[in-house]
Design an enzyme around this catalytic site. Sequence first.
Site, PDB file in Angstrom:
ATOM      1  N   HIS A  46       4.406 -13.581   5.141  1.00 58.99           N
ATOM      2  CA  HIS A  46       5.422 -12.571   5.429  1.00 58.99           C
ATOM      3  C   HIS A  46       6.005 -12.922   6.797  1.00 58.99           C
ATOM      4  CE1 HIS A  46       6.545  -8.024   5.667  1.00 58.99           C
ATOM      5  NE2 HIS A  46       7.409  -8.766   6.330  1.00 58.99           N
ATOM      6  N   GLY A  82       9.110  -7.908  -2.699  1.00 55.19           N
ATOM      7  CA  GLY A  82       8.514  -6.602  -2.444  1.00 55.19           C
ATOM      8  C   GLY A  82       9.529  -5.492  -2.596  1.00 55.19           C
ATOM      9  N   ARG A  83       9.989  -4.942  -1.474  1.00 54.92           N
ATOM     10  CA  ARG A  83      10.908  -3.805  -1.516  1.00 54.92           C
ATOM     11  C   ARG A  83      12.209  -4.137  -2.250  1.00 54.92           C
ATOM     12  NH1 ARG A  83      11.880  -2.352   4.385  1.00 54.92           N
ATOM     13  NH2 ARG A  83      11.728  -4.632   4.549  1.00 54.92           N
ATOM     14  N   GLU A  89       0.837  -1.201   0.000  1.00 51.65           N
ATOM     15  CA  GLU A  89       0.000   0.000   0.000  1.00 51.65           C
ATOM     16  C   GLU A  89       0.873   1.252   0.000  1.00 51.65           C
ATOM     17  OE1 GLU A  89      -3.447   2.436   0.226  1.00 51.65           O
ATOM     18  OE2 GLU A  89      -3.088   0.359  -0.390  1.00 51.65           O
ATOM     19  N   CYS A 110      -1.706  -6.619   6.871  1.00 50.34           N
ATOM     20  CA  CYS A 110      -1.396  -5.187   6.875  1.00 50.34           C
ATOM     21  C   CYS A 110      -1.130  -4.709   8.304  1.00 50.34           C
ATOM     22  CB  CYS A 110      -2.541  -4.384   6.271  1.00 50.34           C
ATOM     23  SG  CYS A 110      -2.241  -2.596   6.297  1.00 50.34           S
ATOM     24  N   GLU A 146      12.178  -9.655   3.423  1.00 52.41           N
ATOM     25  CA  GLU A 146      13.614  -9.384   3.544  1.00 52.41           C
ATOM     26  C   GLU A 146      14.453 -10.086   2.482  1.00 52.41           C
ATOM     27  OE1 GLU A 146      15.745  -6.578   5.584  1.00 52.41           O
ATOM     28  OE2 GLU A 146      13.624  -7.076   5.789  1.00 52.41           O
ATOM     29  N   ASN A 176       7.907 -14.805   1.959  1.00 50.88           N
ATOM     30  CA  ASN A 176       7.990 -13.366   1.722  1.00 50.88           C
ATOM     31  C   ASN A 176       8.697 -12.710   2.909  1.00 50.88           C
ATOM     32  OD1 ASN A 176       5.821 -10.653   2.238  1.00 50.88           O
ATOM     33  ND2 ASN A 176       7.294 -10.685   0.582  1.00 50.88           N
TER      34      ASN A 176
END
Length: 323
Positions: A168, A223-224, A9, A98, A201, A199
């Site tokens: 995660h 992700g990041r 998000e 979230c 790191e 998921n």
Amino acid sequence: MRLLLAPMEGLLDFPLRDALTRVGGIDRCVSEFIRVTGTLLPERAFLRVVPELNHGGRTRAGVPVRAQLLGSDPACLADNAARLASLGPAGIDLNFGCPAKVVNRHGGGAALLDEPELIARIVAEVRRAVPAQMPVSAKMRLGFNDDARAIDCAQAIEAGGACELVVHARTKAHGYRPPAYWERIADIRAAVRLPVVANGEVWTVQDARRCLEVSGCQALMLGRGMVADPGLALAVRGALEPVDWAVLLPLIADFWQLVATRVEPRHRAGRLKQWLNFLRRRHPEAEAAYQAVRTVNDPTRVAQLLFDGAAPHNVSAKLLHPA
């Protein structure tokens, strides 16, 4: 091995999904969440978050996108899932992870990890509400304050009829602080039969290999790490050549164009700076670009500094070449 692009998000939205999937290596995306709070949303609410629904539920690169729902009312989520399914996503994902306070205060996201019985009802109601051929998956963290009920929650998701689970490997309390506890994903895998995706790191190829080894999974959600290094998925797959700045230039330019069509002018510069801030971890050229606009918020001035004055709707990638 399957590689998925994470929902994030305020970061990994439609314009960035478009850019990153065009680099290559991603098998499927999950959209940022669509929040359900007691009403049946109009179709435009789903299309606003997942414009790919206008194109067969796929990005421009042809990568399928599952649309993610967030909420805590099983019946209301089911009604919205049915409407969403009619728009043709590549599947429906449910958010049980979230960590945002505003979401958790209203019983959504990671707050549900203290209520595995409710999680099971949510998954079951959504599963019943959509066509049998429509995949229903879920994403969870290890827990809220601790991971004591992680396996309970995973089993609840399986019992509800989900076809896949992304874990995660941190609790809500952990936020995004390293490390990620990949060994707990292995514990969850041993307790359920549905496919589990790891998921958390994964920033490098070495991280990816270690995560797969420790978790025992055959799929990763990036992700990041993918935002910082758009070539990460290809590298994990064994690509010999890195994705260099010249490859990223047209994608950044197209990203800027899409942001200009979807974001209010006062927020456009922030979206570009946000991505450049991640990219500068890997690319010195991104560092130069970021420093050039770090204190600039006027999109016209950003275009002058980075795009040689080109208007947002007429950006040429070759112009984004900071000194």
